[in-house]
Design a protein around this motif. Structure first.
Motif, PDB file in Angstrom:
ATOM      1  N   THR A 185      -1.174   1.092  -6.237  1.00  0.00           N
ATOM      2  CA  THR A 185      -1.767   2.363  -5.700  1.00  0.00           C
ATOM      3  C   THR A 185      -3.535   2.118  -5.273  1.00  0.00           C
ATOM      4  N   TYR A 186      -4.168   3.095  -4.195  1.00  0.00           N
ATOM      5  CA  TYR A 186      -5.791   3.354  -3.879  1.00  0.00           C
ATOM      6  C   TYR A 186      -6.273   4.372  -4.030  1.00  0.00           C
TER       7      TYR A 186
ATOM      8  N   ARG B 182      -7.398  -6.397 -10.391  1.00  0.00           N
ATOM      9  CA  ARG B 182      -8.037  -6.294  -9.168  1.00  0.00           C
ATOM     10  C   ARG B 182      -9.030  -6.171  -8.354  1.00  0.00           C
TER      11      ARG B 182
ATOM     12  N   HIS C 196     -11.783  -1.782  -3.897  1.00  0.00           N
ATOM     13  CA  HIS C 196     -11.938  -1.088  -3.042  1.00  0.00           C
ATOM     14  C   HIS C 196     -10.630  -1.728  -2.223  1.00  0.00           C
ATOM     15  N   ARG C 197      -9.446  -2.230  -3.320  1.00  0.00           N
ATOM     16  CA  ARG C 197      -8.374  -3.289  -2.167  1.00  0.00           C
ATOM     17  C   ARG C 197      -7.534  -2.367  -3.025  1.00  0.00           C
ATOM     18  N   VAL C 198      -6.440  -2.699  -2.494  1.00  0.00           N
ATOM     19  CA  VAL C 198      -4.830  -1.733  -3.029  1.00  0.00           C
ATOM     20  C   VAL C 198      -4.686  -2.963  -4.035  1.00  0.00           C
ATOM     21  N   CYS C 199      -4.074  -2.237  -5.259  1.00  0.00           N
ATOM     22  CA  CYS C 199      -3.544  -2.513  -6.377  1.00  0.00           C
ATOM     23  C   CYS C 199      -2.311  -3.363  -6.131  1.00  0.00           C
TER      24      CYS C 199
ATOM     25  N   CYS D 257      -7.212  -2.096 -12.960  1.00  0.00           N
ATOM     26  CA  CYS D 257      -7.003  -0.574 -12.005  1.00  0.00           C
ATOM     27  C   CYS D 257      -6.872   0.879 -13.004  1.00  0.00           C
TER      28      CYS D 257
END
Length: 66
Positions: free
Chosen positions: A48-49, A37, A40-43, A30
């Motif tokens: 956050t992304y 992580r 291409h995914r939210v942490c 991240c």
């Protein structure tokens, strides 16, 4: 239609199928909290992304009281 003339041996079949293995999922760090992580995914740690906070990070991962 093409049809094999000879039966393929168990050894040849096993050698071909030996390459059909699952690969490990890719993991990146991240950019904000540097925890691992999926790309291409939210942490899951900081939420956050792409530099924006998508979900609020929780103090606990469970919904019951102690």
């Amino acid at each position: 239609m093409a049809v094999p003339k000879q039966k393929q041996s168990h050894s040849r079949t096993a050698k071909r199928r030996a390459q059909h293995k699952i690969s490990a999922p890719t993991v990146s760090a991240c950019p904000r909290c540097h925890s691992p992580r999926r790309p291409h995914r939210v942490c899951p740690v900081c939420g956050t992304y792409a530099g924006r906070e998508i979900i609020a990070p929780d103090a606990h991962d469970h919904d019951h009281d102690h």
